[in-house]
Enzyme design. Structure first.
Site, PDB file in Angstrom:
ATOM      1  N   ALA A  59       0.733  -0.957  -0.105  1.00  0.00           N
ATOM      2  CA  ALA A  59       0.032   0.097  -0.073  1.00  0.00           C
ATOM      3  C   ALA A  59       0.722   1.122   0.061  1.00  0.00           C
ATOM      4  O   ALA A  59       0.556   2.283  -0.405  1.00  0.00           O
ATOM      5  CB  ALA A  59      -0.977   0.056   1.078  1.00  0.00           C
ATOM      6  N   GLY A 116       3.486   1.572  -1.853  1.00  0.00           N
ATOM      7  CA  GLY A 116       4.200   1.941  -3.158  1.00  0.00           C
ATOM      8  C   GLY A 116       3.290   2.743  -4.208  1.00  0.00           C
ATOM      9  O   GLY A 116       2.184   3.326  -3.837  1.00  0.00           O
ATOM     10  N   THR A 146       1.491  -8.866  -9.682  1.00  0.00           N
ATOM     11  CA  THR A 146       2.873  -8.897  -9.571  1.00  0.00           C
ATOM     12  C   THR A 146       3.607  -9.316 -10.776  1.00  0.00           C
ATOM     13  O   THR A 146       3.186 -10.339 -11.477  1.00  0.00           O
ATOM     14  CB  THR A 146       3.290  -9.852  -8.247  1.00  0.00           C
ATOM     15  OG1 THR A 146       2.595  -9.230  -6.955  1.00  0.00           O
ATOM     16  CG2 THR A 146       4.667 -10.096  -8.181  1.00  0.00           C
ATOM     17  N   GLY A 170      -0.543 -10.190 -16.189  1.00  0.00           N
ATOM     18  CA  GLY A 170       0.471  -9.281 -16.151  1.00  0.00           C
ATOM     19  C   GLY A 170       0.216  -7.932 -16.474  1.00  0.00           C
ATOM     20  O   GLY A 170       1.019  -6.994 -16.328  1.00  0.00           O
ATOM     21  N   ASN A 171      -1.116  -7.644 -16.601  1.00  0.00           N
ATOM     22  CA  ASN A 171      -1.634  -6.237 -17.069  1.00  0.00           C
ATOM     23  C   ASN A 171      -3.329  -6.189 -16.696  1.00  0.00           C
ATOM     24  O   ASN A 171      -3.710  -7.089 -17.470  1.00  0.00           O
ATOM     25  CB  ASN A 171      -1.320  -5.881 -18.437  1.00  0.00           C
ATOM     26  CG  ASN A 171      -1.413  -4.180 -18.448  1.00  0.00           C
ATOM     27  OD1 ASN A 171      -2.548  -3.830 -18.351  1.00  0.00           O
ATOM     28  ND2 ASN A 171      -0.575  -3.507 -18.823  1.00  0.00           N
ATOM     29  N   HIS A 202       9.265   1.350 -19.627  1.00  0.00           N
ATOM     30  CA  HIS A 202       8.786   1.735 -18.377  1.00  0.00           C
ATOM     31  C   HIS A 202       9.497   2.917 -17.726  1.00  0.00           C
ATOM     32  O   HIS A 202      10.886   3.006 -17.970  1.00  0.00           O
ATOM     33  CB  HIS A 202       8.645   0.618 -17.521  1.00  0.00           C
ATOM     34  CG  HIS A 202       7.473  -0.304 -17.844  1.00  0.00           C
ATOM     35  ND1 HIS A 202       7.498  -1.284 -19.037  1.00  0.00           N
ATOM     36  CD2 HIS A 202       6.100  -0.477 -17.523  1.00  0.00           C
ATOM     37  CE1 HIS A 202       6.381  -1.904 -19.179  1.00  0.00           C
ATOM     38  NE2 HIS A 202       5.406  -1.350 -17.916  1.00  0.00           N
ATOM     39  N   LYS A 247      11.464   0.544 -12.445  1.00  0.00           N
ATOM     40  CA  LYS A 247      10.779  -0.839 -12.610  1.00  0.00           C
ATOM     41  C   LYS A 247      12.210  -1.765 -12.380  1.00  0.00           C
ATOM     42  O   LYS A 247      13.081  -1.364 -13.181  1.00  0.00           O
ATOM     43  CB  LYS A 247      10.185  -0.803 -14.005  1.00  0.00           C
ATOM     44  CG  LYS A 247       9.539  -2.237 -13.977  1.00  0.00           C
ATOM     45  CD  LYS A 247       8.661  -2.313 -15.437  1.00  0.00           C
ATOM     46  CE  LYS A 247       8.219  -3.507 -15.596  1.00  0.00           C
ATOM     47  NZ  LYS A 247       7.255  -4.108 -14.189  1.00  0.00           N
ATOM     48  N   GLY A 283       6.065  -7.692 -17.219  1.00  0.00           N
ATOM     49  CA  GLY A 283       5.037  -8.584 -17.279  1.00  0.00           C
ATOM     50  C   GLY A 283       4.151  -8.623 -18.504  1.00  0.00           C
ATOM     51  O   GLY A 283       3.559  -9.595 -19.178  1.00  0.00           O
ATOM     52  N   THR A 284       3.865  -7.369 -18.945  1.00  0.00           N
ATOM     53  CA  THR A 284       2.932  -7.263 -20.016  1.00  0.00           C
ATOM     54  C   THR A 284       3.528  -7.735 -21.465  1.00  0.00           C
ATOM     55  O   THR A 284       3.117  -8.248 -22.114  1.00  0.00           O
ATOM     56  CB  THR A 284       2.710  -5.787 -20.217  1.00  0.00           C
ATOM     57  OG1 THR A 284       1.857  -5.442 -18.837  1.00  0.00           O
ATOM     58  CG2 THR A 284       1.615  -5.476 -21.342  1.00  0.00           C
TER      59      THR A 284
END
Length: 272
Positions: free
Chosen positions: A11, A13, A101, A125-126, A157, A161, A167-168
Site C-alpha cells: 500500500a 508503493g 505482480t 501481467g496487465n 517503463h 521498474k 510482465g505485459t
C-alpha cells in the site's frame, strides 16, 4: 448489497497508492487493510494520507493474517516473494486474490495455481482493458500471418521498474506464441548484444527500455517482406491498472474457486 472489503498489498508503493485511490472512488468496494513489508518505515502511516486522500484511519501493517479476518479480497502488486507468502494466507482465509505482480518464475506461478482448487485467484501481467484487447489481437494476427513475419516486442517503463522484460511484454509474447502454435520458452530472444548472428527463424524478440516516468508503452511488431504491422498500447496513468484490478476483484467475488485471468473478467476468450 454490501461493499466488497479489500486489502491493498504494498500500500505504500506507487501502485498500492493508486489502488487505495481507486477503492476510495468505488461504490462497490471499501478498504479493509493496507499491507506493507515488515520493517518498512511506512508501517503505522495512514494509507489515505499516503495516497493523497483524507485520512481514513487504516494504518499500514505487516500482519496480513490479522487484517484479512474481515476481508473479502486482496489486490497484490508487490514482489514475487511477498506474493507467494500472501497466496497461502489468502487461500486459508478463502478471500479473492488478484495478482498483478510481475517477475514471477515458473515455480512461483505453479504455487499460485496450486491453491486454486480451494481459492479464487485472478492473475494477469496487465489489468488494463486496452492491453488485454491488444493481447487478443496479437494472438489473432500471429495466427493469421505466416512465419515470414518476424515478431518483435518493444516495451518502455519508468526508471524505477526492476524487472525486464515487463510482465505485459511477456503476456504479449505468450499471446503471439499461442497464435503461432509454439511455446514462448523455446522461442524467446532477449538481450541481443555484440555479434549475434542472423535472427533465428521463429523467435519472438524482446527489447526493454527504462527511463523517466513512463507508465508502460508496448508495441508488437510483425515485420514481413517489404511491410510491417505494429500493434501498440500506451498507458498514460497507472490508474488504468488500478481500476482494472478493482474490476477483477468485484467480478471474482462470489465465483467458485479457480484460476482466472482478465480474459475471463472482460469476456475476451471468445472474441475471435
Amino acid at each position: 448489497m454490501s461493499r466488497m472489503r479489500l486489502i491493498v498489498a504494498g500500500a505504500g508503493g506507487r501502485m498500492g497508492r493508486a489502488l487505495v485511490r481507486a477503492i476510495a472512488d468505488s461504490d462497490g468496494a471499501e478498504l479493509a487493510g493496507a499491507l506493507e513489508a515488515p520493517g518498512s518505515e511506512l508501517i503505522g502511516k495512514d494509507s489515505g494520507l499516503l495516497a493523497g486522500l483524507p485520512a481514513n484511519n487504516i494504518k499500514l501493517s505487516a500482519d496480513l493474517w490479522a487484517m484479512s479476518a474481515e476481508a473479502d479480497g486482496i489486490l497484490d502488486f508487490t514482489v514475487p516473494a511477498a506474493t507467494i507468502a500472501n497466496v497461502a494466507i489468502a487461500a486459508e482465509r478463502g478471500i479473492v486474490h488478484v495478482v498483478g505482480t510481475t517477475g514471477l518464475s515458473a515455480s512461483d506461478d505453479a504455487v499460485i495455481k496450486s491453491v486454486t482448487k480451494r481459492a479464487i485467484v485472478v492473475q494477469s501481467g496487465n489489468m488494463s482493458l486496452g492491453v488485454n484487447l491488444l493481447s487478443a489481437l496479437v494472438k489473432q494476427v500471429a495466427k493469421s500471418l505466416d512465419a515470414n513475419f518476424d515478431i518483435e516486442i518493444l516495451e518502455m517503463h519508468h526508471k524505477h521498474k526492476v524487472d525486464a522484460p515487463s510482465g505485459t511484454a511477456l503476456m504479449l509474447g505468450r499471446a503471439a506464441a499461442e497464435g503461432r502454435g509454439i511455446t514462448l520458452d523455446g522461442h524467446s530472444a532477449r538481450g541481443r548484444d555484440g555479434i549475434t548472428g542472423a535472427r533465428r527463424s521463429g523467435d519472438i524478440g524482446f527489447a526493454s527500455l527504462r527511463g523517466g516516468t513512463a507508465a508502460g508503452d508496448h508495441s508488437v511488431i510483425f515485420a514481413g517482406p517489404s511491410e510491417r504491422l505494429v500493434l501498440s498500447h500506451q498507458a498514460e496513468d497507472r490508474m488504468i491498472f488500478a481500476h482494472g484490478a478493482l474490476k477483477a476483484a468485484l467480478w471474482a467475488h462470489g465465483k467458485p474457486p479457480g484460476y482466472y485471468t482478465m480474459d475471463d473478467v472482460l469476456g475476451l476468450k471468445d472474441l475471435f
